[in-house]
Scaffold this active site. Structure first.
Site, PDB file in Angstrom:
ATOM      1  N   TYR A 123       0.843  -1.213   0.000  1.00 56.62           N
ATOM      2  CA  TYR A 123       0.000   0.000   0.000  1.00 56.62           C
ATOM      3  C   TYR A 123       0.870   1.252   0.000  1.00 56.62           C
ATOM      4  O   TYR A 123       1.552   1.532   0.979  1.00 56.62           O
ATOM      5  CB  TYR A 123      -0.898  -0.025   1.228  1.00 56.62           C
ATOM      6  CG  TYR A 123      -2.064   0.939   1.212  1.00 56.62           C
ATOM      7  CD1 TYR A 123      -1.929   2.257   0.778  1.00 56.62           C
ATOM      8  CD2 TYR A 123      -3.306   0.529   1.654  1.00 56.62           C
ATOM      9  CE1 TYR A 123      -3.010   3.128   0.779  1.00 56.62           C
ATOM     10  CE2 TYR A 123      -4.388   1.393   1.664  1.00 56.62           C
ATOM     11  CZ  TYR A 123      -4.227   2.696   1.227  1.00 56.62           C
ATOM     12  OH  TYR A 123      -5.300   3.558   1.245  1.00 56.62           O
TER      13      TYR A 123
ATOM     14  N   TYR B  28      -1.772   5.016 -10.149  1.00 56.96           N
ATOM     15  CA  TYR B  28      -2.859   4.259 -10.778  1.00 56.96           C
ATOM     16  C   TYR B  28      -4.213   4.784 -10.321  1.00 56.96           C
ATOM     17  O   TYR B  28      -4.982   5.356 -11.096  1.00 56.96           O
ATOM     18  CB  TYR B  28      -2.706   2.774 -10.439  1.00 56.96           C
ATOM     19  CG  TYR B  28      -3.842   1.873 -10.926  1.00 56.96           C
ATOM     20  CD1 TYR B  28      -4.166   1.780 -12.275  1.00 56.96           C
ATOM     21  CD2 TYR B  28      -4.562   1.106 -10.017  1.00 56.96           C
ATOM     22  CE1 TYR B  28      -5.197   0.941 -12.709  1.00 56.96           C
ATOM     23  CE2 TYR B  28      -5.577   0.260 -10.443  1.00 56.96           C
ATOM     24  CZ  TYR B  28      -5.895   0.182 -11.788  1.00 56.96           C
ATOM     25  OH  TYR B  28      -6.904  -0.644 -12.209  1.00 56.96           O
TER      26      TYR B  28
END
Lengths: 132, 387
Positions: free
Chosen positions: B283, B331
């Site tokens: 993450y 992204y």
């Protein structure tokens, strides 16, 4: 400087009353201080949960620091960047706070600091820190 | 089962996500969640009526009614960005225990279009007791919290802004290869360092995006997984650990996260070492987050994350392909990004990633981070060859 004025909880009246006289108190569980204050002491301190308040030395050193350029909640952009730090007090607890009284970019990890006070609208004072 | 390990007992068999190059989606809420679930089920070759378990990072019962399903298993853990890794872990346990057979997990958030359309979602901020003891000091969260961790790491280990910027650059290099990524233009260290300071030492390009996004997964038993539409991706290891809630004053050591516990525990369940990992989905809320994962999961020693990431090792062609979809940095990042870690890990292990495909991966790690470096949830995923 605009900021979010903290509410007062039932359990913390003693703390905020002391700030009017510029006295910094710390909550203790037995012989162990903790921060932030709670009505019931943290379980990891192995106490019975009872809290008593004792005077703090009011000194410490910067553990971590960030200069906030995009203002956080309650702050105004026109007040400019400011230093938010975790200060490790002489008693060993870490407190989120502001370091003021010097350019914010001069605040560095390891810097010795002492408590100073920012007056709130109701006469309470918010503890902050300044280079010692 | 002869032991009580989750290793290899459940498999991810369907995934879906929704993102947009504009950063905005045209649906939200239950509708978007229902669409994601149906897409993930179609990907798996299953029907909505096959579902008997439901996970979401909110009370799941209202969603179940909207969906018209009657789950035997509910999971509503909502602890932030690692919620979805926890959902997989708990759903796998429920399947192994025979509580249910097909579980769907879903997430949606549309902060970008909410803002444009003036939609107000629920939620209290800041949480008490932070309102009394911390809000007055104006820490801008989340980046301010991560900035404190970065400051401490720099002071303790000599980590530099250039080393953090390299992580953003290498993550962007993956995004350049992903036609669905929001930001695909090549990025340089100088551009990261020249981007506006948010909360020192973190610049704008050290911080993740704010986009719309949605995703879903389908998990079923390893037995059922064999006859479905796609090659199974097995859950080999999973573990969760939290060392504080939201407040940075409560984090025991700002240079070490709970991942130093969840990572090794998940790797031990899977029977792997860091060297065995072919793809790391860690993450990346901020560049410092990725750096801490590298150290805490054991890819390098504590304090050496900056030097480890310095030589492009995390990017395309590097020794540790990391955040191969382009990450939260390039992204998509709708707020709780952990779902996309799982989706990309599955797609990599299935070999579906086109230009960004890592060569023949057998083991991928999806490592979720929730709160302010608070709750870490690690999944080790593997192909049939790794099972």
């Amino acid at each position: 400087m605009k900021l979010l004025e903290p509410p007062v909880s039932d359990y913390s009246t003693v703390f905020w009353d002391a700030t009017r006289e510029e006295r910094l108190l710390l909550p203790y569980s037995g012989d162990r201080p903790f921060w932030y204050p709670r009505a019931v002491a943290p379980a990891h301190l192995d106490g019975d949960g009872e809290v008593d308040w004792r005077p703090a030395a009011g000194t410490g050193e910067v553990y971590a620091v960030t200069v906030v350029h995009r203002p956080g909640p309650g702050r105004a952009a026109e007040d400019g960047p400011y230093a938010v730090a975790l200060v490790e007090l002489a008693e060993g607890v870490r407190m989120l706070t502001n370091v003021v009284g010097c350019p914010p970019e001069d605040v560095v990890v390891g810097m010795p600091v002492r408590v100073c006070w920012h007056e709130l609208s109701d006469g309470r004072k918010l503890p902050m820190f300044t280079p010692a | 089962m002869t032991d009580r390990s989750l290793r290899g007992t459940a498999a991810l068999v369907g995934v879906a996500d929704a993102v947009s190059p504009t950063g905005e989606l045209d649906t939200f809420g239950f509708e978007l969640e229902a669409r994601m679930i149906r897409e993930a089920l179609a990907d798996a070759g299953l029907r909505p009526s096959d579902v008997d378990g439901l996970c979401c990072a909110a009370p799941p019962s209202a969603l179940a009614e909207y969906l018209g399903i009657r789950p035997r298993f509910y999971e509503g853990t909502a602890i932030g960005g690692s919620s979805f890794e926890i959902h997989v872990e708990h759903a796998a346990a429920a399947i192994a225990a025979g509580l249910c057979e097909v579980v769907v997990g879903v997430y949606e958030a549309t902060p970008r279009s909410d803002r444009r359309h003036g939609r107000t979602r629920g939620g209290a901020y800041p949480p008490r007791p932070a309102a009394e003891w911390e809000a007055g000091y104006g820490l801008r969260e989340p980046m301010g919290a991560y900035a404190l961790a970065a400051s401490r790491h720099m002071a303790t280990y000599g980590t530099t802004s250039e080393q953090l910027a390299q992580i953003a650059v290498d993550t962007r290099r993956w995004a350049e290869l992903n036609p669905r990524a929001r930001h695909r233009a090549p990025l340089t260290i100088v551009e990261v360092l020249d981007s506006p300071m948010q909360a020192s030492p973190l610049h704008l390009l050290d911080c993740c995006l704010v986009t719309d996004g949605a995703g879903a997964f389908v998990l079923t038993s390893a037995d059922r997984a064999r006859d479905l539409a796609r090659p199974p991706v097995y859950l080999l290891g999973a573990a969760t650990y939290a060392d504080h809630g939201q407040s940075m004053s409560q984090m025991p050591d700002l240079t070490t996260t709970a991942g130093a516990v969840s990572g090794p525990a998940a790797f031990a369940m899977a029977g792997i070492k860091p060297d065995d990992v072919d793809v790391l989905m860690g993450y990346d809320s901020f560049t410092i987050t990725t750096l801490l994962h590298l150290e805490d999961l054991g890819f390098c020693a504590k304090g050496e994350g900056g030097a480890f990431a310095e030589d492009g090792r995390l990017g395309p062609g590097g020794a540790l392909p990391t955040n191969t979809n382009g990450g939260g940095l390039s992204y998509t990042h709708p707020g709780q990004y952990g779902m996309f870690l799982i989706v990309e890990a599955v797609r990599q292990l299935r070999g579906e990633c086109g230009a960004r495909q890592v060569a023949d991966p057998t083991i991928a790690v999806a490592h979720g981070s929730g709160g302010n470096l608070s709750t870490m949830a690690t999944l080790v995923l593997g192909t049939e060859a790794a099972r």
